[in-house]
Scaffold this active site. Structure first.
Site, PDB file in Angstrom:
ATOM      1  N   SER A 129       0.314  75.402 -19.384  1.00 41.23           N
ATOM      2  CA  SER A 129       1.263  75.872 -20.395  1.00 41.23           C
ATOM      3  C   SER A 129       1.912  74.653 -21.039  1.00 41.23           C
ATOM      4  CB  SER A 129       2.345  76.737 -19.742  1.00 41.23           C
ATOM      5  OG  SER A 129       3.458  76.794 -20.613  1.00 41.23           O
TER       6      SER A 129
ATOM      7  N   HIS B  80      -2.579  77.097 -22.914  1.00 44.01           N
ATOM      8  CA  HIS B  80      -1.707  78.267 -23.038  1.00 44.01           C
ATOM      9  C   HIS B  80      -0.512  77.889 -23.916  1.00 44.01           C
ATOM     10  CE1 HIS B  80       0.104  82.028 -21.397  1.00 44.01           C
ATOM     11  NE2 HIS B  80       1.248  81.359 -21.491  1.00 44.01           N
TER      12      HIS B  80
ATOM     13  N   ASP C 188       2.947  78.962 -25.598  1.00 45.16           N
ATOM     14  CA  ASP C 188       4.039  79.930 -25.456  1.00 45.16           C
ATOM     15  C   ASP C 188       4.853  80.023 -26.738  1.00 45.16           C
ATOM     16  OD1 ASP C 188       3.917  80.990 -22.728  1.00 45.16           O
ATOM     17  OD2 ASP C 188       4.098  78.881 -22.163  1.00 45.16           O
TER      18      ASP C 188
ATOM     19  N   MET D 222       7.759  81.861 -28.693  1.00 44.11           N
ATOM     20  CA  MET D 222       8.958  82.672 -28.415  1.00 44.11           C
ATOM     21  C   MET D 222       9.779  82.814 -29.692  1.00 44.11           C
ATOM     22  SD  MET D 222      10.138  81.118 -24.768  1.00 44.11           S
ATOM     23  CE  MET D 222       8.944  80.583 -23.539  1.00 44.11           C
TER      24      MET D 222
ATOM     25  N   HIS E   6       0.300  82.992 -26.417  1.00 44.19           N
ATOM     26  CA  HIS E   6       1.051  84.036 -25.706  1.00 44.19           C
ATOM     27  C   HIS E   6       2.279  84.353 -26.552  1.00 44.19           C
ATOM     28  CE1 HIS E   6       3.694  84.959 -21.905  1.00 44.19           C
ATOM     29  NE2 HIS E   6       3.481  86.033 -22.645  1.00 44.19           N
TER      30      HIS E   6
ATOM     31  N   MET F   4       5.478  85.957 -27.234  1.00 47.39           N
ATOM     32  CA  MET F   4       6.651  86.647 -26.705  1.00 47.39           C
ATOM     33  C   MET F   4       7.515  86.985 -27.910  1.00 47.39           C
ATOM     34  SD  MET F   4       7.029  84.226 -23.365  1.00 47.39           S
ATOM     35  CE  MET F   4       5.912  82.993 -24.043  1.00 47.39           C
TER      36      MET F   4
ATOM     37  N   ASP G  83       0.997  84.246 -15.062  1.00 51.28           N
ATOM     38  CA  ASP G  83       1.816  83.243 -15.749  1.00 51.28           C
ATOM     39  C   ASP G  83       3.238  83.244 -15.209  1.00 51.28           C
ATOM     40  OD1 ASP G  83       2.990  81.576 -17.637  1.00 51.28           O
ATOM     41  OD2 ASP G  83       2.786  82.981 -19.308  1.00 51.28           O
TER      42      ASP G  83
HETATM   43  C1  DX5 Z   1       7.375  81.684 -19.521  1.00 48.14           C
HETATM   44  C2  DX5 Z   1       6.061  81.236 -20.106  1.00 48.14           C
HETATM   45  C3  DX5 Z   1       5.227  80.466 -19.165  1.00 48.14           C
HETATM   46  C4  DX5 Z   1       5.850  79.194 -18.660  1.00 48.14           C
HETATM   47  C5  DX5 Z   1       5.320  78.940 -17.294  1.00 48.14           C
HETATM   48  O1  DX5 Z   1       7.974  82.547 -20.404  1.00 48.14           O
HETATM   49  O2  DX5 Z   1       5.304  82.348 -20.570  1.00 48.14           O
HETATM   50  O3  DX5 Z   1       3.915  80.201 -19.719  1.00 48.14           O
HETATM   51  O4  DX5 Z   1       5.586  78.069 -19.442  1.00 48.14           O
HETATM   52  O5  DX5 Z   1       5.975  77.840 -16.774  1.00 48.14           O
HETATM   53  P1  DX5 Z   1       6.103  77.580 -15.214  1.00 48.14           P
HETATM   54  O6  DX5 Z   1       4.700  77.373 -14.701  1.00 48.14           O
HETATM   55  O7  DX5 Z   1       6.963  76.375 -15.146  1.00 48.14           O
HETATM   56  O8  DX5 Z   1       6.725  78.813 -14.627  1.00 48.14           O
HETATM   57 ZN    ZN Z   2       3.189  82.023 -21.150  1.00 46.26          ZN
END
Ligand code: DX5
Ligand code: ZN
Length: 225
Positions: free
Chosen positions: A17, A42, A44, A46, A75, A77, A184
Protein backbone atom coordinates in the site's frame (compact mmCIF):
# COMPACT_ATOMS: atom_id res chain seq x y z
CA UNK A 1 -6.02 -5.27 -20.29
CA UNK A 2 -2.74 -5.88 -18.45
CA UNK A 3 -2.06 -9.48 -17.51
CA UNK A 4 -3.21 -10.08 -13.97
CA UNK A 5 -1.25 -12.30 -11.59
CA UNK A 6 -2.60 -15.35 -9.78
CA UNK A 7 -0.89 -16.82 -6.71
CA UNK A 8 0.83 -20.20 -6.74
CA UNK A 9 -0.79 -22.91 -4.57
CA UNK A 10 -0.33 -22.11 -0.88
CA UNK A 11 1.21 -18.71 -1.64
CA UNK A 12 -0.18 -15.17 -1.71
CA UNK A 13 0.44 -12.22 -3.98
CA UNK A 14 1.88 -9.18 -2.23
CA UNK A 15 0.41 -5.72 -2.77
CA UNK A 16 2.26 -2.88 -1.04
CA UNK A 17 0.00 0.00 0.00
CA UNK A 18 1.60 3.22 -1.16
CA UNK A 19 -0.08 5.07 1.71
CA UNK A 20 3.11 4.44 3.70
CA UNK A 21 5.44 5.48 0.84
CA UNK A 22 7.53 8.63 0.61
CA UNK A 23 5.57 10.63 -1.96
CA UNK A 24 8.51 13.01 -2.39
CA UNK A 25 10.30 10.09 -4.03
CA UNK A 26 7.53 8.11 -5.72
CA UNK A 27 9.77 6.87 -8.54
CA UNK A 28 12.36 5.56 -6.08
CA UNK A 29 9.69 3.97 -3.88
CA UNK A 30 8.00 2.20 -6.80
CA UNK A 31 11.34 0.89 -8.08
CA UNK A 32 12.26 -0.32 -4.59
CA UNK A 33 8.93 -2.12 -4.14
CA UNK A 34 9.04 -3.68 -7.60
CA UNK A 35 12.62 -4.80 -6.93
CA UNK A 36 11.48 -6.32 -3.63
CA UNK A 37 8.97 -8.49 -5.53
CA UNK A 38 5.65 -6.61 -5.37
CA UNK A 39 2.96 -8.30 -7.47
CA UNK A 40 0.50 -5.38 -7.43
CA UNK A 41 0.57 -1.79 -6.22
CA UNK A 42 -2.33 -0.86 -3.92
CA UNK A 43 -3.44 2.78 -4.27
CA UNK A 44 -5.56 4.12 -1.39
CA UNK A 45 -7.93 6.80 -2.63
CA UNK A 46 -9.78 8.60 0.18
CA UNK A 47 -12.38 11.30 -0.32
CA UNK A 48 -12.62 12.89 3.14
CA UNK A 49 -16.29 11.81 3.32
CA UNK A 50 -16.54 8.01 3.14
CA UNK A 51 -13.52 8.08 5.45
CA UNK A 52 -12.22 11.08 7.44
CA UNK A 53 -8.88 11.15 5.62
CA UNK A 54 -7.95 12.58 2.20
CA UNK A 55 -5.28 11.22 -0.10
CA UNK A 56 -5.09 11.49 -3.90
CA UNK A 57 -7.08 10.90 -7.05
CA UNK A 58 -6.70 9.96 -10.72
CA UNK A 59 -4.04 12.60 -11.37
CA UNK A 60 -1.52 10.91 -9.05
CA UNK A 61 -2.61 7.44 -10.22
CA UNK A 62 -1.71 8.47 -13.75
CA UNK A 63 1.74 9.60 -12.59
CA UNK A 64 2.23 6.28 -10.78
CA UNK A 65 1.17 4.47 -13.98
CA UNK A 66 4.03 6.12 -15.86
CA UNK A 67 6.51 5.16 -13.12
CA UNK A 68 5.88 1.41 -12.89
CA UNK A 69 4.80 -1.53 -15.08
CA UNK A 70 3.45 -3.40 -12.01
CA UNK A 71 -0.39 -3.79 -12.10
CA UNK A 72 -2.26 -1.11 -10.11
CA UNK A 73 -5.33 -1.64 -7.92
CA UNK A 74 -7.11 1.59 -6.94
CA UNK A 75 -8.97 1.09 -3.64
CA UNK A 76 -11.66 3.78 -3.74
CA UNK A 77 -12.75 4.72 -0.22
CA UNK A 78 -15.33 7.08 -1.65
CA UNK A 79 -19.02 7.79 -1.06
CA UNK A 80 -19.64 8.35 -4.79
CA UNK A 81 -17.12 6.19 -6.65
CA UNK A 82 -19.42 5.85 -9.70
CA UNK A 83 -18.73 9.48 -10.63
CA UNK A 84 -15.01 8.84 -11.07
CA UNK A 85 -14.72 5.41 -12.71
CA UNK A 86 -13.89 6.80 -16.16
CA UNK A 87 -11.24 9.06 -14.64
CA UNK A 88 -9.50 6.20 -12.83
CA UNK A 89 -9.69 3.90 -15.85
CA UNK A 90 -8.29 6.75 -17.95
CA UNK A 91 -5.41 7.08 -15.48
CA UNK A 92 -4.41 3.55 -16.47
CA UNK A 93 -5.12 1.55 -13.33
CA UNK A 94 -5.71 -2.17 -13.89
CA UNK A 95 -8.27 -2.74 -11.15
CA UNK A 96 -10.82 -0.49 -9.47
CA UNK A 97 -12.09 -1.59 -6.08
CA UNK A 98 -15.20 0.09 -4.69
CA UNK A 99 -16.97 -0.39 -1.35
CA UNK A 100 -20.25 -2.23 -0.93
CA UNK A 101 -21.19 0.56 1.53
CA UNK A 102 -20.84 3.28 -1.15
CA UNK A 103 -23.84 5.47 -1.94
CA UNK A 104 -24.50 4.28 -5.47
CA UNK A 105 -25.84 1.30 -7.42
CA UNK A 106 -22.84 -0.89 -6.58
CA UNK A 107 -23.80 -3.67 -8.99
CA UNK A 108 -24.08 -1.22 -11.89
CA UNK A 109 -20.78 0.42 -10.92
CA UNK A 110 -19.03 -2.97 -10.95
CA UNK A 111 -20.40 -3.65 -14.42
CA UNK A 112 -19.18 -0.25 -15.57
CA UNK A 113 -15.68 -0.98 -14.23
CA UNK A 114 -15.64 -4.13 -16.37
CA UNK A 115 -16.85 -2.22 -19.45
CA UNK A 116 -13.96 0.20 -18.92
CA UNK A 117 -11.54 -2.71 -19.23
CA UNK A 118 -10.55 -2.88 -15.55
CA UNK A 119 -10.73 -5.70 -13.01
CA UNK A 120 -13.75 -5.32 -10.76
CA UNK A 121 -12.99 -5.13 -7.04
CA UNK A 122 -15.50 -5.05 -4.17
CA UNK A 123 -14.50 -4.20 -0.61
CA UNK A 124 -16.27 -4.36 2.73
CA UNK A 125 -15.61 -2.72 6.08
CA UNK A 126 -14.96 -4.91 9.15
CA UNK A 127 -18.42 -4.00 10.52
CA UNK A 128 -20.25 -5.04 7.34
CA UNK A 129 -21.80 -8.50 7.18
CA UNK A 130 -20.19 -10.76 4.57
CA UNK A 131 -23.74 -11.49 3.38
CA UNK A 132 -23.86 -7.97 1.87
CA UNK A 133 -21.39 -8.92 -0.89
CA UNK A 134 -22.82 -12.37 -1.70
CA UNK A 135 -25.42 -11.11 -4.25
CA UNK A 136 -22.65 -9.32 -6.17
CA UNK A 137 -20.16 -12.16 -6.48
CA UNK A 138 -21.25 -12.92 -10.05
CA UNK A 139 -19.68 -9.64 -11.18
CA UNK A 140 -16.37 -9.32 -9.35
CA UNK A 141 -12.75 -10.23 -10.05
CA UNK A 142 -11.60 -9.46 -6.52
CA UNK A 143 -13.09 -9.13 -3.02
CA UNK A 144 -11.10 -6.94 -0.63
CA UNK A 145 -11.71 -7.77 3.03
CA UNK A 146 -10.86 -4.81 5.26
CA UNK A 147 -9.13 -5.96 8.42
CA UNK A 148 -9.09 -2.43 9.88
CA UNK A 149 -11.68 0.36 9.63
CA UNK A 150 -10.68 2.10 6.37
CA UNK A 151 -9.07 5.53 6.55
CA UNK A 152 -5.59 5.21 8.02
CA UNK A 153 -2.47 3.07 7.88
CA UNK A 154 -0.87 1.59 10.98
CA UNK A 155 -4.02 0.29 12.73
CA UNK A 156 -4.37 -3.08 14.49
CA UNK A 157 -5.59 -6.15 12.65
CA UNK A 158 -9.19 -7.28 13.20
CA UNK A 159 -8.98 -10.86 14.59
CA UNK A 160 -12.33 -11.68 12.91
CA UNK A 161 -10.83 -11.19 9.43
CA UNK A 162 -9.55 -14.78 8.87
CA UNK A 163 -13.03 -16.21 9.51
CA UNK A 164 -14.50 -13.70 7.05
CA UNK A 165 -11.91 -14.73 4.47
CA UNK A 166 -12.73 -18.40 5.05
CA UNK A 167 -16.46 -17.67 4.61
CA UNK A 168 -15.74 -15.99 1.28
CA UNK A 169 -13.54 -18.87 0.17
CA UNK A 170 -16.43 -21.24 0.92
CA UNK A 171 -18.87 -19.01 -1.00
CA UNK A 172 -16.48 -19.04 -3.96
CA UNK A 173 -16.19 -22.84 -3.84
CA UNK A 174 -19.98 -23.21 -3.83
CA UNK A 175 -20.28 -20.74 -6.70
CA UNK A 176 -17.36 -22.15 -8.70
CA UNK A 177 -16.03 -18.58 -8.99
CA UNK A 178 -12.49 -17.51 -9.91
CA UNK A 179 -12.33 -14.12 -8.18
CA UNK A 180 -9.46 -13.47 -5.82
CA UNK A 181 -9.68 -12.72 -2.10
CA UNK A 182 -7.57 -9.85 -0.84
CA UNK A 183 -7.11 -8.51 2.70
CA UNK A 184 -6.08 -5.01 3.76
CA UNK A 185 -5.10 -3.54 7.13
CA UNK A 186 -2.66 -4.46 9.89
CA UNK A 187 -0.94 -7.11 7.76
CA UNK A 188 2.46 -8.35 8.96
CA UNK A 189 4.19 -11.74 8.90
CA UNK A 190 1.94 -13.15 11.67
CA UNK A 191 -1.44 -11.77 10.57
CA UNK A 192 -0.51 -12.36 6.93
CA UNK A 193 0.08 -16.06 7.62
CA UNK A 194 -3.32 -16.33 9.34
CA UNK A 195 -5.00 -14.75 6.31
CA UNK A 196 -3.10 -16.93 3.84
CA UNK A 197 -4.14 -20.04 5.75
CA UNK A 198 -7.76 -18.83 5.73
CA UNK A 199 -7.64 -18.45 1.95
CA UNK A 200 -6.42 -14.94 1.12
CA UNK A 201 -4.86 -14.72 -2.36
CA UNK A 202 -3.52 -11.18 -1.99
CA UNK A 203 -2.04 -9.54 1.11
CA UNK A 204 -2.03 -5.73 1.14
CA UNK A 205 0.59 -4.33 3.49
CA UNK A 206 1.41 -0.70 4.21
CA UNK A 207 3.37 0.31 7.27
CA UNK A 208 4.87 -3.10 8.14
CA UNK A 209 6.24 -3.65 4.64
CA UNK A 210 7.22 -0.12 3.65
CA UNK A 211 8.84 0.91 6.90
CA UNK A 212 11.16 -2.11 6.77
CA UNK A 213 14.86 -1.88 5.95
CA UNK A 214 14.63 -5.10 3.96
CA UNK A 215 11.47 -4.96 1.91
CA UNK A 216 12.44 -8.01 -0.17
CA UNK A 217 12.68 -10.22 2.92
CA UNK A 218 9.30 -9.02 4.20
CA UNK A 219 7.71 -9.45 0.78
CA UNK A 220 8.96 -13.05 0.72
CA UNK A 221 7.57 -13.65 4.23
CA UNK A 222 4.16 -12.36 3.18
CA UNK A 223 4.17 -14.44 0.01
CA UNK A 224 4.70 -17.56 2.14
CA UNK A 225 8.09 -18.58 0.76
C1 DX5 B 1 -6.51 1.73 5.15
C2 DX5 B 1 -5.97 1.39 3.79
C3 DX5 B 1 -4.86 0.42 3.81
C4 DX5 B 1 -3.65 0.86 4.59
C5 DX5 B 1 -2.99 -0.35 5.14
O1 DX5 B 1 -7.65 2.48 4.99
O2 DX5 B 1 -6.99 0.88 2.94
O3 DX5 B 1 -4.48 0.01 2.48
O4 DX5 B 1 -2.70 1.56 3.83
O5 DX5 B 1 -1.95 0.05 5.95
P1 DX5 B 1 -1.37 -0.86 7.11
O6 DX5 B 1 -0.79 -2.08 6.45
O7 DX5 B 1 -0.36 0.02 7.76
O8 DX5 B 1 -2.53 -1.21 7.99
ZN1 ZN C 1 -6.41 -0.03 1.00
Amino acid sequence: MTSWPRPAEGRALVAPSLLSADFADLGGELASLAGAGADLMHLDVMDGHFVPNLTFGPFICEAIRRLTPVPLDAHLMMTHPHRYLEAFAGAGVDAITIHVEATCDVGAALERIGELGCRRGLSLRPATDVGEVLPLLDRVDLVLVMSVPPGFGGQSFDPAAPDRIAALREARREQGGRWLISVDGGINDRTGALCRQAGADILVSGSWLLKAADRAARTALLRGN
